[in-house]
Scaffold this motif. Structure first.
Motif: not given
Length: 401
Positions: A220-249
């Motif tokens: 669970r520790t690496p999964l938690t770290s990965l979830r935090f990283r993905l949440e940071e990526i989603i909040e990146d305003p420069t992220l494209s729509g397709e990349a955001r959808d993939a990150t949310i998935g």
């Protein structure tokens, strides 16, 4: 075991008595016959001397001369030179038992012969005595042998009875076994085997608990770290729509994976320690409550219990009994008032609230509980102890197993 050993003691005692009596009877019979034979020979010699003196003094060898030597169990036979015989027979003489006859003869100076025969006295062989007396002695000795056998059997069987209780406790999942420290070598060997089994089972349970904690941390520790990283990526305003959808998935997949990992770790702790010994919660609560209600009743205190949650859920009784025994023993010695137990079963754990009820009906946690000892046991079992903020109870949490 005690009954069989007591019966064996009585049987051995009676057999020894009968055997000793038979040996004594045989030895006594031989000694009596030897004394009787010597007595007949001495009597015959004395009779020959008396007869010789009487005949030398002019007397006649007839019945009257021999009658003083006749006893009820004897026979005197005079054999004259002309082959005639004179026979004197006592009232109790039995000619039909040659084996029991002891005879001795003397030859007089004129060629006549006097033979003295005595019948062996059977009453002298009465080593057993009167039948009533023999039965009374045998009965008394049987009672003494029974009492002795019972005490010895009780002493010998006590360690094995203690071992049976310990084995039953181990079968219920308890590891605090009360084992005999003395007794026969066989009992000590069984006690060592039970102690070893209890230690191995406790170590196995601790290893499984440590494995579950380690697995939870590793997964669970690496999964938690990965979830935090993905949440940071989603909040990146420069992220494209397709990349955001993939990150949310990906974030959703990580959430599902984290949930599955938690379920797997939890599932590993749900299984009961000893499947054959597991009891439904309602039966477990009833047994514990009834046993301690009887103990508290001796101290003029009452105990009540309630069962909540899934009452059909099965738990290993040993750990529950072990923890509650420690707690309730302390409550019995250092607290007052009635005792209240509330059992609540859930899929992966058992919660038990222990409280004391004052005379005015107020419920409170035990004022003094053996919390340190209980916490040590709970740590080994994977449980924990807490005091709710309202102070109404002392709460125990135990894993299902």
């Amino acid at each position: 075991m005690r009954e069989r050993l007591t019966t064996a003691f009585i049987a051995i005692t009676l057999l020894l008595l009968v055997g000793a009596g038979l040996i004594r009877s045989h030895a006594s019979d031989s000694a009596v016959r030897a004394h009787e034979a010597a007595d007949v020979a001495a009597t015959a010699e004395a009779m020959g001397a008396v007869i010789s003196d009487a005949v030398a003094a002019g007397g006649v060898l007839d019945r009257e001369l021999l009658r003083p030597f006749l006893t009820p169990r004897s026979r005197i036979v005079i054999k004259r030179e002309d082959s005639t015989r004179v026979v004197l027979t006592g009232a109790d003489f039995d000619p039909g038992a040659p084996a029991d006859q002891l005879a001795s003869a003397v030859i007089l100076g004129d060629g006549e012969e006097v033979e003295l025969t005595n019948v062996h006295d059977q009453t002298l062989e009465g080593v057993w005595g009167d039948r009533f007396e023999v039965l009374a002695v045998f009965g008394l000795l049987a009672i003494l042998a029974g009492v002795t056998g019972y005490l010895v059997a009780r002493s010998l069987s006590a360690p094995f009875r203690q071992l049976a209780v310990a084995a039953a406790a181990l079968g219920r999942g308890r590891f605090d076994l009360d084992l005999p420290r003395g007794g026969v070598p066989e009992a000590r060997a069984i006690a060592l085997a039970l102690a070893s089994s209890a230690t191995q089972m406790r170590e196995r349970m601790e290893r499984e608990r440590e494995f579950g904690q380690h697995a939870s941390h590793v997964l669970r520790t690496p999964l938690t770290s990965l979830r935090f990283r993905l949440e940071e990526i989603i909040e990146d305003p420069t992220l494209s729509g397709e990349a955001r959808d993939a990150t949310i998935g990906c974030l959703r997949a990580v959430g599902r994976l984290d949930q599955v990992a938690g379920e797997l770790v939890e599932l590993g702790g749900r299984g009961v320690l000893l499947a054959g010994a597991a009891l439904p919660l309602r039966d477990l609560a009833t047994q514990v409550a009834q046993r301690w209600a009887d103990v508290l009743d001796l101290d003029h205190r009452s105990l009540s219990a309630a069962v909540e949650g899934d009452i059909e859920l099965r738990f290993t009784p040993g750990p529950v009994e072990q923890v509650l025994d420690l707690l309730l023993e302390d409550v019995l010695q250092h607290d007052t008032g009635a005792v209240r137990l509330v059992f609540e079963g859930a899929a992966s754990r058992l919660q038990i609230d222990v409280s004391c009820v004052d005379a005015n009906g107020t419920r409170r946690a035990p004022a003094r509980a053996a919390e340190e000892r209980i916490q040590v046991v709970l740590d080994s079992l994977g449980g924990r102890l807490e005091r709710p903020a309202d102070g109404s109870a002392l709460r125990l949490h135990l894993p299902r197993r």
